[in-house]
Every structure is written in structure tokens, then in C-alpha cells.
Motif scaffolding. Structure first.
Motif, PDB file in Angstrom:
ATOM      1  N   ARG A   1       0.403  -0.895   0.323  1.00  0.00           N
ATOM      2  CA  ARG A   1      -0.146  -0.194   0.093  1.00  0.00           C
ATOM      3  C   ARG A   1       0.682   1.379  -0.020  1.00  0.00           C
ATOM      4  O   ARG A   1       0.222   2.284  -0.748  1.00  0.00           O
ATOM      5  N   SER A   2       1.778   1.528   0.849  1.00  0.00           N
ATOM      6  CA  SER A   2       2.831   2.308   0.748  1.00  0.00           C
ATOM      7  C   SER A   2       3.331   2.863  -0.433  1.00  0.00           C
ATOM      8  O   SER A   2       3.502   3.697  -0.776  1.00  0.00           O
ATOM      9  N   VAL A   3       3.697   2.124  -1.268  1.00  0.00           N
ATOM     10  CA  VAL A   3       4.437   2.116  -2.211  1.00  0.00           C
ATOM     11  C   VAL A   3       3.889   2.547  -3.421  1.00  0.00           C
ATOM     12  O   VAL A   3       3.771   3.812  -4.066  1.00  0.00           O
ATOM     13  N   TYR A   4       2.281   1.920  -3.577  1.00  0.00           N
ATOM     14  CA  TYR A   4       0.905   3.064  -4.511  1.00  0.00           C
ATOM     15  C   TYR A   4       0.439   4.014  -3.903  1.00  0.00           C
ATOM     16  O   TYR A   4       0.387   4.581  -5.180  1.00  0.00           O
ATOM     17  N   ASP A   5       0.330   4.155  -3.260  1.00  0.00           N
ATOM     18  CA  ASP A   5      -0.132   4.881  -2.501  1.00  0.00           C
ATOM     19  C   ASP A   5       0.658   6.381  -2.727  1.00  0.00           C
ATOM     20  O   ASP A   5       0.418   7.268  -3.210  1.00  0.00           O
ATOM     21  N   ASN A   6       2.138   6.058  -2.256  1.00  0.00           N
ATOM     22  CA  ASN A   6       3.895   7.327  -3.046  1.00  0.00           C
ATOM     23  C   ASN A   6       3.329   7.325  -4.536  1.00  0.00           C
ATOM     24  O   ASN A   6       3.309   8.779  -4.488  1.00  0.00           O
ATOM     25  N   ILE A   7       3.166   5.928  -5.307  1.00  0.00           N
ATOM     26  CA  ILE A   7       2.963   6.767  -5.964  1.00  0.00           C
ATOM     27  C   ILE A   7       1.835   7.457  -7.298  1.00  0.00           C
ATOM     28  O   ILE A   7       1.761   8.474  -7.821  1.00  0.00           O
ATOM     29  N   ILE A   8       0.427   7.567  -6.389  1.00  0.00           N
ATOM     30  CA  ILE A   8      -0.244   8.664  -6.736  1.00  0.00           C
ATOM     31  C   ILE A   8       0.070   9.479  -5.793  1.00  0.00           C
ATOM     32  O   ILE A   8      -0.714  10.638  -6.798  1.00  0.00           O
ATOM     33  N   ARG A   9       0.766  10.037  -5.307  1.00  0.00           N
ATOM     34  CA  ARG A   9       1.256  11.231  -4.614  1.00  0.00           C
ATOM     35  C   ARG A   9       1.649  12.019  -5.237  1.00  0.00           C
ATOM     36  O   ARG A   9       2.435  12.899  -5.701  1.00  0.00           O
ATOM     37  N   THR A  10       2.840  10.510  -6.193  1.00  0.00           N
ATOM     38  CA  THR A  10       4.155  11.998  -6.596  1.00  0.00           C
ATOM     39  C   THR A  10       4.080  11.751  -8.345  1.00  0.00           C
ATOM     40  O   THR A  10       4.431  13.096  -7.935  1.00  0.00           O
ATOM     41  N   LEU A  11       2.886  11.141  -8.776  1.00  0.00           N
ATOM     42  CA  LEU A  11       2.904  11.372 -10.305  1.00  0.00           C
ATOM     43  C   LEU A  11       1.647  12.656 -10.118  1.00  0.00           C
ATOM     44  O   LEU A  11       1.086  12.792  -9.846  1.00  0.00           O
ATOM     45  N   LYS A  12       1.448  12.881 -11.330  1.00  0.00           N
ATOM     46  CA  LYS A  12       0.824  14.483 -11.611  1.00  0.00           C
ATOM     47  C   LYS A  12      -0.192  13.405 -12.691  1.00  0.00           C
ATOM     48  O   LYS A  12       0.322  13.348 -12.957  1.00  0.00           O
ATOM     49  N   LYS A  13      -0.854  14.665 -13.144  1.00  0.00           N
ATOM     50  CA  LYS A  13      -2.319  14.377 -14.154  1.00  0.00           C
ATOM     51  C   LYS A  13      -0.964  14.870 -15.362  1.00  0.00           C
ATOM     52  O   LYS A  13      -0.231  15.395 -15.448  1.00  0.00           O
ATOM     53  N   GLY A  14      -1.276  13.721 -16.089  1.00  0.00           N
ATOM     54  CA  GLY A  14      -0.258  13.374 -17.448  1.00  0.00           C
ATOM     55  C   GLY A  14       0.383  12.902 -17.219  1.00  0.00           C
ATOM     56  O   GLY A  14       1.587  12.197 -18.224  1.00  0.00           O
ATOM     57  N   ASP A  15       1.017  12.725 -15.946  1.00  0.00           N
ATOM     58  CA  ASP A  15       2.213  11.532 -15.908  1.00  0.00           C
ATOM     59  C   ASP A  15       2.170  10.324 -16.163  1.00  0.00           C
ATOM     60  O   ASP A  15       0.734   9.752 -16.477  1.00  0.00           O
ATOM     61  N   GLU A  16       2.538   8.984 -16.441  1.00  0.00           N
ATOM     62  CA  GLU A  16       2.665   7.928 -17.023  1.00  0.00           C
ATOM     63  C   GLU A  16       3.123   6.547 -15.841  1.00  0.00           C
ATOM     64  O   GLU A  16       5.031   7.261 -15.277  1.00  0.00           O
ATOM     65  N   ILE A  17       2.808   5.122 -16.353  1.00  0.00           N
ATOM     66  CA  ILE A  17       3.171   4.780 -15.874  1.00  0.00           C
ATOM     67  C   ILE A  17       2.739   3.798 -16.423  1.00  0.00           C
ATOM     68  O   ILE A  17       1.934   3.264 -17.047  1.00  0.00           O
ATOM     69  N   LEU A  18       4.185   2.670 -16.474  1.00  0.00           N
ATOM     70  CA  LEU A  18       4.843   1.720 -17.214  1.00  0.00           C
ATOM     71  C   LEU A  18       4.547   0.247 -16.616  1.00  0.00           C
ATOM     72  O   LEU A  18       5.405  -0.178 -15.912  1.00  0.00           O
ATOM     73  N   VAL A  19       3.945  -0.667 -17.224  1.00  0.00           N
ATOM     74  CA  VAL A  19       3.486  -1.950 -16.340  1.00  0.00           C
ATOM     75  C   VAL A  19       3.506  -2.990 -17.294  1.00  0.00           C
ATOM     76  O   VAL A  19       3.348  -2.727 -17.972  1.00  0.00           O
ATOM     77  N   PHE A  20       4.743  -4.044 -17.193  1.00  0.00           N
ATOM     78  CA  PHE A  20       4.618  -5.522 -17.758  1.00  0.00           C
ATOM     79  C   PHE A  20       4.424  -6.556 -16.706  1.00  0.00           C
ATOM     80  O   PHE A  20       5.125  -6.764 -15.091  1.00  0.00           O
ATOM     81  N   GLY A  21       4.430  -7.923 -16.607  1.00  0.00           N
ATOM     82  CA  GLY A  21       4.219  -8.968 -16.625  1.00  0.00           C
ATOM     83  C   GLY A  21       3.133  -8.927 -15.245  1.00  0.00           C
ATOM     84  O   GLY A  21       2.420  -9.573 -14.510  1.00  0.00           O
ATOM     85  N   ALA A  22       2.003  -7.961 -16.266  1.00  0.00           N
ATOM     86  CA  ALA A  22       0.474  -7.485 -15.366  1.00  0.00           C
ATOM     87  C   ALA A  22       0.321  -9.367 -15.318  1.00  0.00           C
ATOM     88  O   ALA A  22      -0.878  -9.392 -16.472  1.00  0.00           O
ATOM     89  N   ARG A  23      -1.051  -9.904 -14.055  1.00  0.00           N
ATOM     90  CA  ARG A  23      -1.791 -10.816 -13.928  1.00  0.00           C
ATOM     91  C   ARG A  23      -3.127 -10.391 -14.384  1.00  0.00           C
ATOM     92  O   ARG A  23      -3.606  -9.676 -13.910  1.00  0.00           O
ATOM     93  N   GLY A  24      -3.406 -11.935 -14.220  1.00  0.00           N
ATOM     94  CA  GLY A  24      -4.743 -11.638 -14.376  1.00  0.00           C
ATOM     95  C   GLY A  24      -5.387 -11.556 -12.540  1.00  0.00           C
ATOM     96  O   GLY A  24      -4.773 -11.145 -11.638  1.00  0.00           O
ATOM     97  N   GLN A  25      -7.214 -10.862 -12.820  1.00  0.00           N
ATOM     98  CA  GLN A  25      -7.583 -10.664 -10.862  1.00  0.00           C
ATOM     99  C   GLN A  25      -7.471 -12.049 -10.707  1.00  0.00           C
ATOM    100  O   GLN A  25      -7.100 -13.426 -11.443  1.00  0.00           O
ATOM    101  N   ASP A  26      -6.666 -12.500  -9.495  1.00  0.00           N
ATOM    102  CA  ASP A  26      -6.379 -13.315  -8.519  1.00  0.00           C
ATOM    103  C   ASP A  26      -7.465 -13.354  -6.956  1.00  0.00           C
ATOM    104  O   ASP A  26      -8.252 -12.009  -7.251  1.00  0.00           O
TER     105      ASP A  26
END
Length: 169
Positions: free
Chosen positions: A41-66
Motif C-alpha cells: 500500500r505504501s508503495v502504490y499510495d506513493n505513486i498516486i502522491r508522486t505523479l501528476k495529471k498526465g504523468d505515466e506509469i508503465l507496467v509489464f507482467g500484469a497478471r489476471g485478477q487473482d
């Protein structure tokens, strides 16, 4: 006085380069391990706090809903906050995660593609700002977070290569 003026001009020409050099020296580089639900949670909350509108996150290896607790609760809320804030996301799902990919593809500011079947990872890699997070969503989840502009930029290049070789559906 003329000699001093000439030396002053030479030094002034060097100042931008010296400032760039100093900035590079002070760029933060570190690696941190976050364990358990609170750590993730602390890592992903930090993503939301750090990035601004228009910034980008790149994700690879995303899995199906578990069936994990995080997938059922926290990541749904995180996704809503990301979309509401206008943060863009490109996601490369494992080939066997088409159903989850279809859900994300419908979201605003989100692009989805699928890795070739021969490329599959049990970890999801998130690249944002000067960070690379490697998430292993196991019984006790763990995130390895690397903060380094050089590392993040190299992962972006790797992502671009995978993105170009992946399919949209």
C-alpha cells in the motif's frame, strides 16, 4: 582587468555544465524492500502522491485478477484514484490475463497490450518517475523498489521494446 573579465566569461560558460554535474551527484539512488499489505500500500499510495495529471506509469507482467486480498480490495481503489487524478498507464499483461486486460482497457488514460505467450512473469514491474517497483503478489506480498533515474530509464527502453512486440488484443 581585461584578463579578469575574460576569465569571468570562461567561468560563466562552465557554470551550466557544473550545475548539471552537481545535480547528477545529488540524484537519489536506493533500493528498498516493502513487505506485507501495508508495505505494498505504501508503495502504490506513493505513486498516486508522486505523479501528476498526465504523468505515466508503465507496467509489464500484469497478471489476471487473482483471489488475493489486495486484488479484491486495495487495487480496485488504487485504480479509481489513478484514473481520477488523470495519471496515464500502459499495461502489458501476461497472455493468459485477457479478461482482466479487457477490464483495464475500458478505463480512461489506460492502454493495454498482451505479452507473447512465451514471455510470462510471476512479478509485475511498475516503472514511474525515477522508480522501478517489482511486485510479487504472494501470500505475503512484497515489492522491491529501486529509485534510480538510470535504472528507470533503462526499464523504460525495455518496456518500449516489449510494447512494440506485443498485441493489442
Amino acid at each position: 582587468l581585461d584578463i579578469l573579465e575574460e576569465k569571468k566569461r570562461e567561468i560563466e560558460k562552465l557554470l551550466p555544465w557544473l550545475r548539471t554535474l552537481k545535480k547528477k551527484e545529488t540524484e537519489e539512488e536506493k533500493a528498498t524492500v516493502y513487505e506485507g499489505y501495508k508495505g505494498v500500500r505504501s508503495v502504490y499510495d506513493n505513486i498516486i502522491r508522486t505523479l501528476k495529471k498526465g504523468d505515466e506509469i508503465l507496467v509489464f507482467g500484469a497478471r489476471g485478477q487473482d483471489e488475493s486480498f489486495m486484488a479484491k480490495t486495495y487495487f480496485k481503489e488504487y485504480t479509481k484514484r489513478r484514473v481520477a487524478k488523470g495519471i496515464k498507464m500502459k499495461m502489458l499483461f501476461n497472455a493468459d490475463a485477457k479478461e482482466t486486460g479487457k477490464f483495464y482497457a475500458k478505463l480512461e488514460n489506460t492502454e493495454v497490450r498482451y505479452l507473447p505467450k512465451n514471455i510470462k512473469t510471476p512479478a509485475a514491474v511498475d516503472i514511474y518517475a525515477n522508480n522501478v517497483g517489482i511486485l510479487m503478489l504472494k501470500k505475503k506480498p512484497i515489492v522491491f523498489l529501486i529509485t534510480s533515474k538510470e535504472v528507470a530509464d533503462s526499464y523504460r527502453e525495455f518496456f518500449k521494446l516489449l510494447w512494440e512486440r506485443s498485441k493489442a488484443n
